[in-house]
Design a protein around this motif. Sequence first.
Motif, short mmCIF file in Angstrom:
data_model
loop_
_atom_site.label_atom_id
_atom_site.label_comp_id
_atom_site.label_asym_id
_atom_site.label_seq_id
_atom_site.Cartn_x
_atom_site.Cartn_y
_atom_site.Cartn_z
N LYS A 110 0.83 -1.21 0.00
CA LYS A 110 0.00 0.00 0.00
C LYS A 110 0.87 1.26 0.00
O LYS A 110 0.51 2.27 -0.58
CB LYS A 110 -0.90 0.02 1.24
CG LYS A 110 -1.99 -1.04 1.25
CD LYS A 110 -3.16 -0.64 0.37
CE LYS A 110 -4.30 -1.63 0.52
NZ LYS A 110 -5.47 -1.26 -0.33
N ASN A 111 2.01 1.16 0.66
CA ASN A 111 2.89 2.31 0.86
C ASN A 111 3.71 2.60 -0.40
O ASN A 111 3.70 3.73 -0.91
CB ASN A 111 3.81 2.05 2.05
CG ASN A 111 4.42 3.32 2.61
OD1 ASN A 111 4.36 4.37 2.00
ND2 ASN A 111 5.04 3.21 3.76
N ILE A 112 4.42 1.58 -0.91
CA ILE A 112 5.33 1.84 -2.03
C ILE A 112 5.18 0.83 -3.18
O ILE A 112 6.06 0.74 -4.04
CB ILE A 112 6.80 1.87 -1.56
CG1 ILE A 112 7.17 0.58 -0.84
CG2 ILE A 112 7.06 3.06 -0.67
CD1 ILE A 112 8.65 0.49 -0.49
N ASN A 113 4.07 0.11 -3.20
CA ASN A 113 3.77 -0.81 -4.31
C ASN A 113 4.83 -1.91 -4.48
O ASN A 113 5.09 -2.35 -5.61
CB ASN A 113 3.61 -0.04 -5.62
CG ASN A 113 2.43 0.90 -5.59
OD1 ASN A 113 1.34 0.52 -5.16
ND2 ASN A 113 2.64 2.14 -6.01
N LYS A 114 5.43 -2.32 -3.40
CA LYS A 114 6.39 -3.43 -3.42
C LYS A 114 6.15 -4.31 -2.21
O LYS A 114 5.73 -3.83 -1.16
CB LYS A 114 7.83 -2.91 -3.37
CG LYS A 114 8.32 -2.22 -4.62
CD LYS A 114 9.78 -1.82 -4.45
CE LYS A 114 10.31 -1.12 -5.69
NZ LYS A 114 11.73 -0.71 -5.52
N SER A 115 6.46 -5.59 -2.35
CA SER A 115 6.42 -6.47 -1.18
C SER A 115 7.60 -6.12 -0.28
O SER A 115 8.54 -5.42 -0.69
CB SER A 115 6.52 -7.94 -1.61
OG SER A 115 7.82 -8.21 -2.11
N THR A 116 7.57 -6.62 0.93
CA THR A 116 8.69 -6.39 1.85
C THR A 116 9.98 -6.95 1.27
O THR A 116 11.03 -6.30 1.30
CB THR A 116 8.39 -7.03 3.21
OG1 THR A 116 7.21 -6.42 3.76
CG2 THR A 116 9.55 -6.84 4.18
N ALA A 117 9.92 -8.16 0.72
CA ALA A 117 11.12 -8.77 0.15
C ALA A 117 11.66 -7.96 -1.02
O ALA A 117 12.88 -7.77 -1.17
CB ALA A 117 10.81 -10.20 -0.30
N GLN A 118 10.78 -7.45 -1.87
CA GLN A 118 11.21 -6.64 -3.00
C GLN A 118 11.86 -5.34 -2.52
O GLN A 118 12.86 -4.89 -3.09
CB GLN A 118 10.02 -6.32 -3.91
CG GLN A 118 9.51 -7.51 -4.69
CD GLN A 118 8.19 -7.24 -5.39
OE1 GLN A 118 7.39 -6.42 -4.94
NE2 GLN A 118 7.98 -7.91 -6.51
N SER A 119 11.29 -4.74 -1.49
CA SER A 119 11.86 -3.51 -0.93
C SER A 119 13.25 -3.75 -0.38
O SER A 119 14.18 -2.97 -0.62
CB SER A 119 10.96 -2.96 0.18
OG SER A 119 9.76 -2.46 -0.34
#
Length: 299
Positions: A110-119
């Motif tokens: 929701k925040n940056i359009n990425k999963s935690t792993a992708q971030s």
Amino acid sequence: MFSLPKTATIIEVGPRDGLQNEARTVNTEDKLDFIKALQEAGLPEMELTSFVSPKWVPQMADAREIVAGTKKSGRQFVLTPNERGINAALEAGADSIAVFVGVSNSFNEKNINKSTAQSMEALKPLIEKAKQDGIFVRACISTAFYCPFEGAVDPQKTIELCGQFVDWGVDELSVADTIGMANPQESHELFSQLKKRFPDVLIAAHFHDTRRMALANAYAALVAGIDRFDASAGGLGGCPFAPGATGNVATEDLVHMFHRMSVDTGVDLEKLYEAISFIEPHVSNPLQTGMYTLYKNRK
């Protein structure tokens, strides 16, 4: 019996985390005057602004001007979500950056359009390069306790995420109760584990006051050995990507509580009240935190 730290450092986040969710645009000169007043109150460590897209957070569109116009006084962070933000911050003269990631996938998406792993995959080379260049890096861990979309977060997931950042060389972890749902027992348990696991890393506690538990949670973290706390003057704050999140723990309430327990912060409460009085007319709603309300009634 337990012993408390003799001193605690307050990292003032009002200029960024406090103002980012304000509906009313605060002009640049007023932000700079607010920052100056906070510095004069004894708050040298501060989160100034964020280098994010003005489309998503219009209040932070003047990030370059804020960095350029702020007197250097202690460590000053700027929030940087990606490589573009980091480069822009460094070009503007920042020497301390903060990166952020949510423990929960739903919040992160929701925040940056990425999963935690992708971030995390994207952040790793950026952090390693920043450290090679001598930049202070703070990692902000959102939804460390609860997520507005997924509910309770497994503490081990938070600890594991913090461990990745530590392995990459970050200087500080800011661990956040983003939506203000944590209780003191959860605060004490998580921060005790973090202190034991990462004894050589700066750790800050970041609490929101959604359920009026922020002071109790801060006290529990203090008992766990934490001596760095994010706070926002006047209790300003909220997160545009976290439904239900209200303001941060109020700097003045936190300072008052610590001083009453003989934990020195170096903050002058009277000057802090003056800083809050300055910014109050420029924000959407009256500021009604405990100590500031008493100050206004006293006048």
